[in-house]
Design a protein around this motif. Structure first.
Motif, PDB file in Angstrom:
ATOM      1  N   SER A   1      14.370  32.768  50.116  1.00  0.00           N
ATOM      2  CA  SER A   1      12.824  33.130  50.346  1.00  0.00           C
ATOM      3  C   SER A   1      12.864  34.333  50.944  1.00  0.00           C
ATOM      4  N   ALA A   2      13.894  34.653  51.885  1.00  0.00           N
ATOM      5  CA  ALA A   2      14.129  35.926  52.559  1.00  0.00           C
ATOM      6  C   ALA A   2      14.680  36.968  51.664  1.00  0.00           C
ATOM      7  N   ALA A   3      15.370  36.693  50.924  1.00  0.00           N
ATOM      8  CA  ALA A   3      16.160  37.648  49.793  1.00  0.00           C
ATOM      9  C   ALA A   3      15.034  37.993  48.891  1.00  0.00           C
ATOM     10  N   GLY A   4      13.961  37.140  48.597  1.00  0.00           N
ATOM     11  CA  GLY A   4      13.174  37.158  47.263  1.00  0.00           C
ATOM     12  C   GLY A   4      14.035  37.132  45.816  1.00  0.00           C
ATOM     13  N   ARG A   5      15.333  36.415  46.208  1.00  0.00           N
ATOM     14  CA  ARG A   5      15.961  36.216  44.827  1.00  0.00           C
ATOM     15  C   ARG A   5      16.769  34.949  44.924  1.00  0.00           C
ATOM     16  N   PRO A   6      17.247  34.257  43.922  1.00  0.00           N
ATOM     17  CA  PRO A   6      18.295  33.294  44.083  1.00  0.00           C
ATOM     18  C   PRO A   6      19.549  33.833  44.633  1.00  0.00           C
ATOM     19  N   PRO A   7      20.422  32.801  45.269  1.00  0.00           N
ATOM     20  CA  PRO A   7      21.813  33.537  45.542  1.00  0.00           C
ATOM     21  C   PRO A   7      22.695  33.873  44.321  1.00  0.00           C
ATOM     22  N   ARG A   8      23.393  34.920  44.725  1.00  0.00           N
ATOM     23  CA  ARG A   8      24.417  35.459  43.467  1.00  0.00           C
ATOM     24  C   ARG A   8      25.447  34.757  43.468  1.00  0.00           C
ATOM     25  N   ARG A   9      25.990  34.699  42.296  1.00  0.00           N
ATOM     26  CA  ARG A   9      27.438  34.098  42.235  1.00  0.00           C
ATOM     27  C   ARG A   9      28.378  35.478  42.350  1.00  0.00           C
ATOM     28  N   MET A  10      29.361  35.182  43.270  1.00  0.00           N
ATOM     29  CA  MET A  10      30.062  36.186  43.572  1.00  0.00           C
ATOM     30  C   MET A  10      31.547  36.125  42.897  1.00  0.00           C
ATOM     31  N   TYR A  11      32.071  37.005  42.563  1.00  0.00           N
ATOM     32  CA  TYR A  11      33.676  36.878  42.169  1.00  0.00           C
ATOM     33  C   TYR A  11      34.423  37.743  42.542  1.00  0.00           C
ATOM     34  N   ARG A  12      35.543  37.420  42.755  1.00  0.00           N
ATOM     35  CA  ARG A  12      36.558  38.368  43.343  1.00  0.00           C
ATOM     36  C   ARG A  12      37.929  37.858  43.013  1.00  0.00           C
ATOM     37  N   LEU A  13      38.863  38.745  42.839  1.00  0.00           N
ATOM     38  CA  LEU A  13      40.409  38.413  42.605  1.00  0.00           C
ATOM     39  C   LEU A  13      41.051  37.763  43.446  1.00  0.00           C
ATOM     40  N   SER A  14      41.689  36.497  43.295  1.00  0.00           N
ATOM     41  CA  SER A  14      42.450  35.983  44.173  1.00  0.00           C
ATOM     42  C   SER A  14      43.752  36.722  44.346  1.00  0.00           C
ATOM     43  N   PRO A  15      44.451  36.415  45.406  1.00  0.00           N
ATOM     44  CA  PRO A  15      45.661  37.146  45.831  1.00  0.00           C
ATOM     45  C   PRO A  15      46.659  37.124  44.696  1.00  0.00           C
ATOM     46  N   GLY A  16      46.958  35.947  44.030  1.00  0.00           N
ATOM     47  CA  GLY A  16      47.776  36.110  43.021  1.00  0.00           C
ATOM     48  C   GLY A  16      47.190  36.647  41.702  1.00  0.00           C
ATOM     49  N   GLY A  17      45.736  36.889  41.497  1.00  0.00           N
ATOM     50  CA  GLY A  17      45.327  37.650  40.490  1.00  0.00           C
ATOM     51  C   GLY A  17      45.107  38.829  40.713  1.00  0.00           C
ATOM     52  N   ILE A  18      45.208  39.323  41.787  1.00  0.00           N
ATOM     53  CA  ILE A  18      45.536  40.843  42.094  1.00  0.00           C
ATOM     54  C   ILE A  18      46.994  41.342  41.551  1.00  0.00           C
ATOM     55  N   ALA A  19      47.796  40.571  41.864  1.00  0.00           N
ATOM     56  CA  ALA A  19      49.202  40.750  41.532  1.00  0.00           C
ATOM     57  C   ALA A  19      49.401  40.771  39.922  1.00  0.00           C
ATOM     58  N   ALA A  20      48.963  39.602  39.321  1.00  0.00           N
ATOM     59  CA  ALA A  20      48.962  39.448  37.897  1.00  0.00           C
ATOM     60  C   ALA A  20      48.192  40.626  37.099  1.00  0.00           C
ATOM     61  N   ALA A  21      46.899  40.867  37.649  1.00  0.00           N
ATOM     62  CA  ALA A  21      46.063  41.781  37.021  1.00  0.00           C
ATOM     63  C   ALA A  21      46.791  43.307  37.000  1.00  0.00           C
ATOM     64  N   ARG A  22      47.461  43.396  38.053  1.00  0.00           N
ATOM     65  CA  ARG A  22      48.229  44.708  38.138  1.00  0.00           C
ATOM     66  C   ARG A  22      49.524  44.766  37.274  1.00  0.00           C
ATOM     67  N   LEU A  23      50.134  43.710  37.283  1.00  0.00           N
ATOM     68  CA  LEU A  23      51.208  43.723  36.387  1.00  0.00           C
ATOM     69  C   LEU A  23      50.924  43.879  34.689  1.00  0.00           C
ATOM     70  N   GLU A  24      49.847  43.084  34.593  1.00  0.00           N
ATOM     71  CA  GLU A  24      49.438  43.071  32.913  1.00  0.00           C
ATOM     72  C   GLU A  24      48.782  44.294  32.611  1.00  0.00           C
ATOM     73  N   LEU A  25      47.921  45.050  33.431  1.00  0.00           N
ATOM     74  CA  LEU A  25      47.436  46.430  33.275  1.00  0.00           C
ATOM     75  C   LEU A  25      48.575  47.237  33.027  1.00  0.00           C
ATOM     76  N   ALA A  26      49.566  47.083  33.849  1.00  0.00           N
ATOM     77  CA  ALA A  26      50.757  48.077  33.893  1.00  0.00           C
ATOM     78  C   ALA A  26      51.528  47.823  32.671  1.00  0.00           C
ATOM     79  N   ALA A  27      51.582  46.687  32.003  1.00  0.00           N
ATOM     80  CA  ALA A  27      52.384  46.350  30.922  1.00  0.00           C
ATOM     81  C   ALA A  27      51.614  46.915  29.642  1.00  0.00           C
ATOM     82  N   LEU A  28      50.307  46.709  29.780  1.00  0.00           N
ATOM     83  CA  LEU A  28      49.107  46.992  28.476  1.00  0.00           C
ATOM     84  C   LEU A  28      49.177  48.629  28.569  1.00  0.00           C
ATOM     85  N   SER A  29      49.361  49.240  29.635  1.00  0.00           N
ATOM     86  CA  SER A  29      49.454  50.702  29.880  1.00  0.00           C
ATOM     87  C   SER A  29      50.593  51.319  29.078  1.00  0.00           C
ATOM     88  N   GLU A  30      51.733  50.544  29.310  1.00  0.00           N
ATOM     89  CA  GLU A  30      53.041  50.995  28.758  1.00  0.00           C
ATOM     90  C   GLU A  30      53.010  50.626  27.308  1.00  0.00           C
TER      91      GLU A  30
END
Length: 114
Positions: A64-93
């Motif tokens: 009611s204060a925000a005038g909208r329902p709560p948002r679903r927020m997403y963030r990378l997990s610590p393991g997801g950060i490492a995995a994403a960097r590794l996979e994107l580097a491999a894809l770039s290669e």
């Protein structure tokens, strides 16, 4: 942590998260930045979450204060950060063009011949 099939769409979503891994993102923002409709974005987010790469949280806001329902927020997990960097580097290669080669006997610009 499970592996994720790396597609161009998955890579594009991961790049958004890696711009600032500490920054949580919400669905509409991800759709706006990637240009993906919800029917494409949310299945990707669900796969990344199921693999343990993404953490999904509900925004702590008074609707009611925000005038909208709560948002679903997403963030990378610590393991997801490492995995994403590794996979994107491999894809770039994989996407890197092969070194220039001349036709047999025809010298390359550096003077070498094959």
């Amino acid at each position: 942590m499970a592996s994720v099939r790396m597609t161009v769409a998955v890579a594009k979503v991961l790049r958004v998260f890696l711009e600032d891994p500490s920054q949580p993102r919400y669905g509409y923002e991800l759709m706006r930045v990637t240009g993906f409709p919800s029917g494409k974005l949310y299945p990707i987010a669900a796969r990344l979450q199921a693999a343990g790469w993404l953490i999904k949280e509900e925004e702590d806001v008074d609707p009611s204060a925000a005038g909208r329902p709560p948002r679903r927020m997403y963030r990378l997990s610590p393991g997801g950060i490492a995995a994403a960097r590794l996979e994107l580097a491999a894809l770039s290669e994989q996407l890197r063009p092969p070194p220039a080669r001349g036709i047999r006997g025809v010298p390359l610009p550096g003077g070498e011949a094959l």
